[in-house]
Design a protein around this motif. Structure first.
Motif, PDB file in Angstrom:
ATOM      1  N   GLN A 263       0.900  -1.390  -0.256  1.00 54.63           N
ATOM      2  CA  GLN A 263       0.152   0.026  -0.028  1.00 54.63           C
ATOM      3  C   GLN A 263       0.878   1.222   0.099  1.00 54.63           C
ATOM      4  O   GLN A 263       0.211   2.282   0.213  1.00 54.63           O
ATOM      5  CB  GLN A 263      -1.012   0.025   1.136  1.00 54.63           C
ATOM      6  N   HIS A 264       2.019   1.151  -0.021  1.00 55.11           N
ATOM      7  CA  HIS A 264       3.185   2.125  -0.228  1.00 55.11           C
ATOM      8  C   HIS A 264       4.314   1.889  -1.306  1.00 55.11           C
ATOM      9  O   HIS A 264       4.331   0.723  -1.582  1.00 55.11           O
ATOM     10  CB  HIS A 264       3.760   2.390   1.387  1.00 55.11           C
ATOM     11  N   ASN A 265       4.795   2.905  -1.777  1.00 53.33           N
ATOM     12  CA  ASN A 265       6.049   2.802  -2.397  1.00 53.33           C
ATOM     13  C   ASN A 265       7.240   2.844  -1.466  1.00 53.33           C
ATOM     14  O   ASN A 265       7.220   3.589  -0.316  1.00 53.33           O
ATOM     15  CB  ASN A 265       6.311   4.221  -3.348  1.00 53.33           C
ATOM     16  N   SER A 289      10.169   4.730   3.598  1.00 57.68           N
ATOM     17  CA  SER A 289      10.095   5.840   2.472  1.00 57.68           C
ATOM     18  C   SER A 289      11.485   5.885   1.991  1.00 57.68           C
ATOM     19  O   SER A 289      12.471   6.071   2.716  1.00 57.68           O
ATOM     20  CB  SER A 289       9.750   7.256   2.987  1.00 57.68           C
ATOM     21  N   THR A 290      11.704   6.155   0.680  1.00 52.59           N
ATOM     22  CA  THR A 290      12.934   6.492   0.188  1.00 52.59           C
ATOM     23  C   THR A 290      13.106   7.927  -0.197  1.00 52.59           C
ATOM     24  O   THR A 290      14.244   8.570  -0.458  1.00 52.59           O
ATOM     25  CB  THR A 290      13.112   5.737  -1.214  1.00 52.59           C
ATOM     26  N   GLU A 291      12.153   8.752   0.402  1.00 51.20           N
ATOM     27  CA  GLU A 291      12.066  10.181  -0.178  1.00 51.20           C
ATOM     28  C   GLU A 291      12.979  11.009   0.739  1.00 51.20           C
ATOM     29  O   GLU A 291      13.632  12.127   0.594  1.00 51.20           O
ATOM     30  CB  GLU A 291      10.879  10.794  -0.441  1.00 51.20           C
ATOM     31  N   PHE A 298       6.456   2.152   7.362  1.00 53.29           N
ATOM     32  CA  PHE A 298       5.568   1.349   7.453  1.00 53.29           C
ATOM     33  C   PHE A 298       5.538  -0.232   7.671  1.00 53.29           C
ATOM     34  O   PHE A 298       6.378  -0.825   7.152  1.00 53.29           O
ATOM     35  CB  PHE A 298       4.514   1.539   6.128  1.00 53.29           C
ATOM     36  N   GLU A 299       4.820  -0.821   8.496  1.00 49.11           N
ATOM     37  CA  GLU A 299       4.939  -2.111   9.054  1.00 49.11           C
ATOM     38  C   GLU A 299       3.834  -3.164   8.385  1.00 49.11           C
ATOM     39  O   GLU A 299       2.569  -2.615   8.273  1.00 49.11           O
ATOM     40  CB  GLU A 299       4.758  -2.273  10.244  1.00 49.11           C
ATOM     41  N   PRO A 314      12.622  -7.267  -6.870  1.00 44.97           N
ATOM     42  CA  PRO A 314      13.829  -6.677  -6.210  1.00 44.97           C
ATOM     43  C   PRO A 314      13.325  -6.037  -4.809  1.00 44.97           C
ATOM     44  O   PRO A 314      11.921  -5.856  -4.561  1.00 44.97           O
ATOM     45  CB  PRO A 314      14.481  -5.624  -7.003  1.00 44.97           C
ATOM     46  N   SER A 315      14.223  -5.154  -3.969  1.00 39.74           N
ATOM     47  CA  SER A 315      13.701  -4.668  -2.680  1.00 39.74           C
ATOM     48  C   SER A 315      12.795  -3.346  -2.797  1.00 39.74           C
ATOM     49  O   SER A 315      12.249  -2.843  -1.859  1.00 39.74           O
ATOM     50  CB  SER A 315      14.937  -4.422  -1.948  1.00 39.74           C
ATOM     51  N   LEU A 316      12.935  -2.706  -4.034  1.00 35.38           N
ATOM     52  CA  LEU A 316      12.169  -1.638  -4.186  1.00 35.38           C
ATOM     53  C   LEU A 316      10.627  -2.124  -4.635  1.00 35.38           C
ATOM     54  O   LEU A 316      10.476  -2.764  -5.510  1.00 35.38           O
ATOM     55  CB  LEU A 316      12.437  -0.528  -5.042  1.00 35.38           C
ATOM     56  N   ILE A 317       9.553  -1.554  -3.657  1.00 34.48           N
ATOM     57  CA  ILE A 317       8.332  -1.840  -4.356  1.00 34.48           C
ATOM     58  C   ILE A 317       7.475  -0.573  -4.488  1.00 34.48           C
ATOM     59  O   ILE A 317       7.646   0.643  -4.035  1.00 34.48           O
ATOM     60  CB  ILE A 317       7.472  -2.634  -3.107  1.00 34.48           C
TER      61      ILE A 317
END
Ligand code: ZN
Length: 331
Positions: A263-265, A289-291, A298-299, A314-317
């Motif tokens: 539900q998140h980037n 968050s990568t920003e 987020f859990e 990969p690890s980025l979703i």
């Protein structure tokens, strides 16, 4: 209706080992009168059932192609009774570009069945399976794995079918494949090869044998052993089947809560491994968050008890990606 333009360079009625191509004319900028040449090999010895075995229905899944290019090296035709048709890379253009869907028409082979003789390249390949290859076939094995964006516990699968007798024959063949895991799938996606094969009354087995866009000696061994076991089960290959060393664990995915979607980037920080047993409410991953730094991640918690069947790579979703699939262990 236009005739399917694919022609086979091998004779399906001829005994022996034949290596050849399915030739699909494809005129394009770099080859005006060119064709797509899809490798095919047939082993035929006398009369008996026919099996059709495929890999790379999705172009970035490699256990199938590696096992089947190996299988194609066999010389022992006297061990066969019946016919085995092997196509290591079903969506050959996708396989060559190492992508899930075809780079030519952007179509997903496993969403466009029964295909179209007058359609684009992927639709024409699908139509050739539906109307030429499948009618001559009794047993069908389609070897999948997770591709570049998913990783799976290695399993062989069959589907819940309206015809219970056919379902039992599919279940027996999936069990005979002897992967470390064995599962009954409930899928409602349209256009799948699986459903085309099953609707024609055939015995059908699918697999997911790993993923991440690569293979391992272990996953390849499972695929190679499974192909032989499947053919021995079908009565086409002579030999002793070899069981999975640690047995085969039966799983079920009967609950809608099996799929956990993002539900998140962000960046996945995993707390579980494939094959781990989890309880409802266990922490599965944090997503950062990568920003910016300093933000609370987020859990993601387990929506049910079960075993981690699938994880995202990969690890980025991105929001909407499948992060985990949890399956139930059948006691
Ligand atoms: Zn696949």
């Amino acid at each position: 209706m236009r005739k399917n333009p694919i022609s086979a360079s091998i004779d399906f009625e001829q005994d022996g080992i034949q290596h050849g191509f399915l030739k699909l004319p494809y005129s394009r900028n770099d080859s005006a009168w060119g064709a797509i040449m899809i490798p095919i090999v047939q082993f035929k010895c006398g009369n008996g059932p026919t099996a059709l075995i495929t890999g790379a229905n999705h172009g970035d899944e490699y256990e199938g192609p590696v096992a089947l290019y190996n299988f194609a090296l066999r010389q022992d035709i006297e061990q066969f009774s019946g016919r085995v048709i092997v196509i290591p890379a079903m969506n050959y253009p996708a396989f060559l570009s190492a992508t899930r869907v075809s780079p030519i028409d952007n179509l997903n082979m496993n969403r466009i069945f029964p295909g179209r003789a007058d359609g684009s390249v992927t639709q024409q390949i699908a139509d050739y399976f539906s109307n030429t290859l499948l009618p001559m076939t009794d047993y069908v094995l389609d070897i999948h794995s997770g591709g570049k964006t998913l990783d799976f516990l290695p399993f062989a699968a069959y589907h819940s079918l309206p015809d219970r007798e056919q379902e039992a024959r599919c279940a027996a063949a999936a069990r005979a494949f002897s992967a470390p895991y064995f599962i009954k799938l409930v899928e409602d996606t349209g256009g799948m090869y699986d459903h085309q094969v099953e609707s024609m009354g055939k015995v059908f087995v699918s697999t997911e044998l790993g993923g991440s866009g690569t293979t391992s000696p272990n996953s390849i061994a499972i695929a190679k052993r499974g192909v032989d076991n499947f053919l021995i089960h079908a009565g086409i290959l002579n030999g002793e089947s070899i069981e999975s060393p640690d047995g085969s664990i039966e799983l079920d995915m009967n609950a809608g809560e099996s799929y956990l979607l993002a539900q998140h980037n962000g960046l996945v920080d995993p707390f579980v491994n494939l094959g781990d047993h989890v309880k409802k409410g266990d922490l599965l991953a944090r997503v950062h968050s990568t920003e910016r730094t300093g933000e609370k991640p987020f859990e993601y918690f387990a929506p049910r008890d079960g075993v981690i069947l699938t994880r995202h790579v990969p690890s980025l979703i991105k929001i909407g990606d499948c992060v985990f699939v949890i399956a139930e262990v059948v006691e």
